[in-house]
Design a protein around this motif. Structure first.
Motif, PDB file in Angstrom:
ATOM      1  N   GLN A   4     -36.445  61.021  40.544  1.00  0.00           N
ATOM      2  CA  GLN A   4     -37.490  61.721  41.271  1.00  0.00           C
ATOM      3  C   GLN A   4     -37.120  61.821  42.741  1.00  0.00           C
ATOM      4  O   GLN A   4     -36.053  61.347  43.151  1.00  0.00           O
ATOM      5  N   PHE A   5     -37.993  62.427  43.530  1.00  0.00           N
ATOM      6  CA  PHE A   5     -37.745  62.559  44.961  1.00  0.00           C
ATOM      7  C   PHE A   5     -37.708  61.175  45.611  1.00  0.00           C
ATOM      8  O   PHE A   5     -38.205  60.199  45.050  1.00  0.00           O
ATOM      9  N   PHE A   6     -37.107  61.108  46.782  1.00  0.00           N
ATOM     10  CA  PHE A   6     -37.128  59.884  47.572  1.00  0.00           C
ATOM     11  C   PHE A   6     -37.161  60.255  49.044  1.00  0.00           C
ATOM     12  O   PHE A   6     -36.829  61.373  49.432  1.00  0.00           O
ATOM     13  N   ASP A   7     -37.584  59.318  49.868  1.00  0.00           N
ATOM     14  CA  ASP A   7     -37.743  59.567  51.299  1.00  0.00           C
ATOM     15  C   ASP A   7     -36.575  58.992  52.088  1.00  0.00           C
ATOM     16  O   ASP A   7     -36.043  57.928  51.758  1.00  0.00           O
ATOM     17  N   VAL A   8     -36.166  59.717  53.121  1.00  0.00           N
ATOM     18  CA  VAL A   8     -35.132  59.231  54.029  1.00  0.00           C
ATOM     19  C   VAL A   8     -35.655  59.344  55.456  1.00  0.00           C
ATOM     20  O   VAL A   8     -36.512  60.183  55.754  1.00  0.00           O
ATOM     21  N   GLN A   9     -35.147  58.500  56.336  1.00  0.00           N
ATOM     22  CA  GLN A   9     -35.474  58.607  57.754  1.00  0.00           C
ATOM     23  C   GLN A   9     -34.232  58.279  58.562  1.00  0.00           C
ATOM     24  O   GLN A   9     -33.315  57.609  58.082  1.00  0.00           O
ATOM     25  N   GLY A  10     -34.189  58.755  59.785  1.00  0.00           N
ATOM     26  CA  GLY A  10     -33.036  58.500  60.621  1.00  0.00           C
ATOM     27  C   GLY A  10     -32.814  59.597  61.644  1.00  0.00           C
ATOM     28  O   GLY A  10     -33.744  60.302  62.041  1.00  0.00           O
ATOM     29  N   GLU A  11     -31.560  59.762  62.056  1.00  0.00           N
ATOM     30  CA  GLU A  11     -31.207  60.682  63.142  1.00  0.00           C
ATOM     31  C   GLU A  11     -30.098  61.625  62.714  1.00  0.00           C
ATOM     32  O   GLU A  11     -29.181  61.242  61.982  1.00  0.00           O
ATOM     33  N   HIS A  52     -30.528  65.979  69.659  1.00  0.00           N
ATOM     34  CA  HIS A  52     -30.806  64.778  68.879  1.00  0.00           C
ATOM     35  C   HIS A  52     -32.164  64.926  68.203  1.00  0.00           C
ATOM     36  O   HIS A  52     -33.160  65.201  68.879  1.00  0.00           O
ATOM     37  N   LEU A  53     -32.207  64.734  66.890  1.00  0.00           N
ATOM     38  CA  LEU A  53     -33.458  64.803  66.146  1.00  0.00           C
ATOM     39  C   LEU A  53     -33.642  63.520  65.347  1.00  0.00           C
ATOM     40  O   LEU A  53     -32.738  63.096  64.622  1.00  0.00           O
ATOM     41  N   ASN A  54     -34.815  62.893  65.492  1.00  0.00           N
ATOM     42  CA  ASN A  54     -35.176  61.734  64.690  1.00  0.00           C
ATOM     43  C   ASN A  54     -36.407  62.088  63.866  1.00  0.00           C
ATOM     44  O   ASN A  54     -37.326  62.737  64.357  1.00  0.00           O
ATOM     45  N   GLY A  55     -36.411  61.632  62.625  1.00  0.00           N
ATOM     46  CA  GLY A  55     -37.559  61.921  61.793  1.00  0.00           C
ATOM     47  C   GLY A  55     -37.372  61.436  60.376  1.00  0.00           C
ATOM     48  O   GLY A  55     -36.567  60.558  60.092  1.00  0.00           O
ATOM     49  N   ARG A  56     -38.159  62.024  59.483  1.00  0.00           N
ATOM     50  CA  ARG A  56     -38.112  61.649  58.082  1.00  0.00           C
ATOM     51  C   ARG A  56     -38.180  62.904  57.217  1.00  0.00           C
ATOM     52  O   ARG A  56     -38.672  63.941  57.664  1.00  0.00           O
ATOM     53  N   ALA A  57     -37.676  62.772  55.987  1.00  0.00           N
ATOM     54  CA  ALA A  57     -37.653  63.924  55.085  1.00  0.00           C
ATOM     55  C   ALA A  57     -37.780  63.445  53.654  1.00  0.00           C
ATOM     56  O   ALA A  57     -37.441  62.299  53.316  1.00  0.00           O
ATOM     57  N   ARG A  58     -38.255  64.322  52.819  1.00  0.00           N
ATOM     58  CA  ARG A  58     -38.343  64.044  51.387  1.00  0.00           C
ATOM     59  C   ARG A  58     -37.213  64.798  50.700  1.00  0.00           C
ATOM     60  O   ARG A  58     -37.072  66.023  50.846  1.00  0.00           O
ATOM     61  N   VAL A  59     -36.401  64.066  49.925  1.00  0.00           N
ATOM     62  CA  VAL A  59     -35.236  64.647  49.249  1.00  0.00           C
ATOM     63  C   VAL A  59     -35.558  64.829  47.778  1.00  0.00           C
ATOM     64  O   VAL A  59     -35.973  63.888  47.100  1.00  0.00           O
ATOM     65  N   ALA A 102     -43.414  67.616  68.407  1.00  0.00           N
ATOM     66  CA  ALA A 102     -44.867  67.810  68.409  1.00  0.00           C
ATOM     67  C   ALA A 102     -45.295  68.339  67.052  1.00  0.00           C
ATOM     68  O   ALA A 102     -44.636  69.221  66.489  1.00  0.00           O
ATOM     69  N   GLN A 103     -46.371  67.791  66.520  1.00  0.00           N
ATOM     70  CA  GLN A 103     -46.954  68.252  65.257  1.00  0.00           C
ATOM     71  C   GLN A 103     -45.942  68.275  64.113  1.00  0.00           C
ATOM     72  O   GLN A 103     -45.962  69.165  63.266  1.00  0.00           O
ATOM     73  N   ASP A 148     -39.605  73.060  57.462  1.00  0.00           N
ATOM     74  CA  ASP A 148     -39.888  72.786  56.053  1.00  0.00           C
ATOM     75  C   ASP A 148     -40.963  71.717  55.961  1.00  0.00           C
ATOM     76  O   ASP A 148     -40.932  70.724  56.689  1.00  0.00           O
ATOM     77  N   GLU A 149     -41.917  71.903  55.043  1.00  0.00           N
ATOM     78  CA  GLU A 149     -43.030  70.957  54.941  1.00  0.00           C
ATOM     79  C   GLU A 149     -42.574  69.562  54.514  1.00  0.00           C
ATOM     80  O   GLU A 149     -43.300  68.593  54.711  1.00  0.00           O
ATOM     81  N   GLY A 150     -41.380  69.457  53.959  1.00  0.00           N
ATOM     82  CA  GLY A 150     -40.865  68.155  53.556  1.00  0.00           C
ATOM     83  C   GLY A 150     -40.186  67.398  54.677  1.00  0.00           C
ATOM     84  O   GLY A 150     -39.682  66.282  54.461  1.00  0.00           O
ATOM     85  N   ILE A 151     -40.126  67.975  55.882  1.00  0.00           N
ATOM     86  CA  ILE A 151     -39.455  67.348  57.022  1.00  0.00           C
ATOM     87  C   ILE A 151     -40.463  67.090  58.137  1.00  0.00           C
ATOM     88  O   ILE A 151     -41.263  67.968  58.464  1.00  0.00           O
ATOM     89  N   GLN A 152     -40.422  65.893  58.704  1.00  0.00           N
ATOM     90  CA  GLN A 152     -41.279  65.542  59.831  1.00  0.00           C
ATOM     91  C   GLN A 152     -40.398  65.096  60.995  1.00  0.00           C
ATOM     92  O   GLN A 152     -39.686  64.093  60.895  1.00  0.00           O
ATOM     93  N   ILE A 153     -40.413  65.839  62.098  1.00  0.00           N
ATOM     94  CA  ILE A 153     -39.650  65.479  63.285  1.00  0.00           C
ATOM     95  C   ILE A 153     -40.500  64.559  64.161  1.00  0.00           C
ATOM     96  O   ILE A 153     -41.621  64.901  64.520  1.00  0.00           O
ATOM     97  N   GLU A 154     -39.964  63.386  64.491  1.00  0.00           N
ATOM     98  CA  GLU A 154     -40.697  62.408  65.284  1.00  0.00           C
ATOM     99  C   GLU A 154     -40.188  62.306  66.718  1.00  0.00           C
ATOM    100  O   GLU A 154     -40.902  61.853  67.610  1.00  0.00           O
TER     101      GLU A 154
END
Length: 208
Positions: free
Chosen positions: A90-97, A199-206, A163-164, A183-189
């Protein structure tokens, strides 16, 4: 490319490592140096669960984007061992840069499949199309758009921030902010420009 199982690794974990290595290769157009560390135990894997994966890759081309660096870690991953290899359940979540150079970003936005985004930025931020070029100068981004009957292109500079859940782009001479389509599966923090690099840090659903 190297795969570094945890100290508790065994044949099952090695099988998972080989399967993930093949999956990562098939998901990217090209990869330079890649370090992959698996976290889990043989018993957990026999139950179909990998505790996590830590990945550090350089010079990666993923879906047309030339990434300078991807430093990612995942949450738990459900897997299934089959005679033919490893199947991600199934899908899994990743975070990082991830980082991308100004030159790499310019190259991507002037060619497929990201040309549409380059032209969208030019239209939204400058009221002109098509995009002629992009430059990252320290902590500012400059867009250039050719103008008919003018020798020099139109130029404008911007700063970036998160932002957002996406990237907010703001002209240095204006308070108006434009949000980058995401993409709705990506969140930039966190988003910043530094020394000619994005440089982009955030999380995504794979999704497998």
């Amino acid at each position: 490319m190297s795969v570094l199982p945890s100290p508790r690794s065994g044949p099952v974990l090695q099988l998972i490592a080989s399967g993930l290595k093949l999956w990562i290769r098939s998901s990217c157009e090209s990869i330079g140096d890649l370090q992959l560390e698996l976290q889990g135990s043989g018993l957990g894997l026999l139950q179909g669960k990998l505790e996590g994966v830590k990945l550090t890759a350089r010079e990666v081309r993923f879906r047309g984007l030339p990434l300078q660096l991807a430093d990612l870690r995942s949450g738990p991953i459900q897997v299934h061992l089959t005679p033919g290899g490893v199947v991600l359940q199934q899908f899994f979540d990743v975070q990082g840069e991830v980082t991308i150079t100004g030159r790499g970003l310019n190259e991507a936005l002037l060619s497929e499949p990201w040309r549409w985004l380059g032209d969208w930025l030019a239209e939204q931020l400058m009221g002109l199309t098509p995009l002629g070029g992009l430059l990252i100068d320290n902590d500012q981004m400059e867009l250039r758009v050719p103008v008919v009957a003018h020798k020099d292109p139109a130029r404008r500079r911007f700063r970036l921030r998160a932002a957002q859940g996406t990237v907010a782009i703001q002209p240095i001479d204006d308070d108006h902010t434009t949000l980058l389509p995401m993409d709705e599966g990506i969140q930039i923090e966190q988003a910043e420009l530094q020394a000619g690099i994005l440089h982009l840090n955030g999380r995504a659903r794979v999704t497998p």
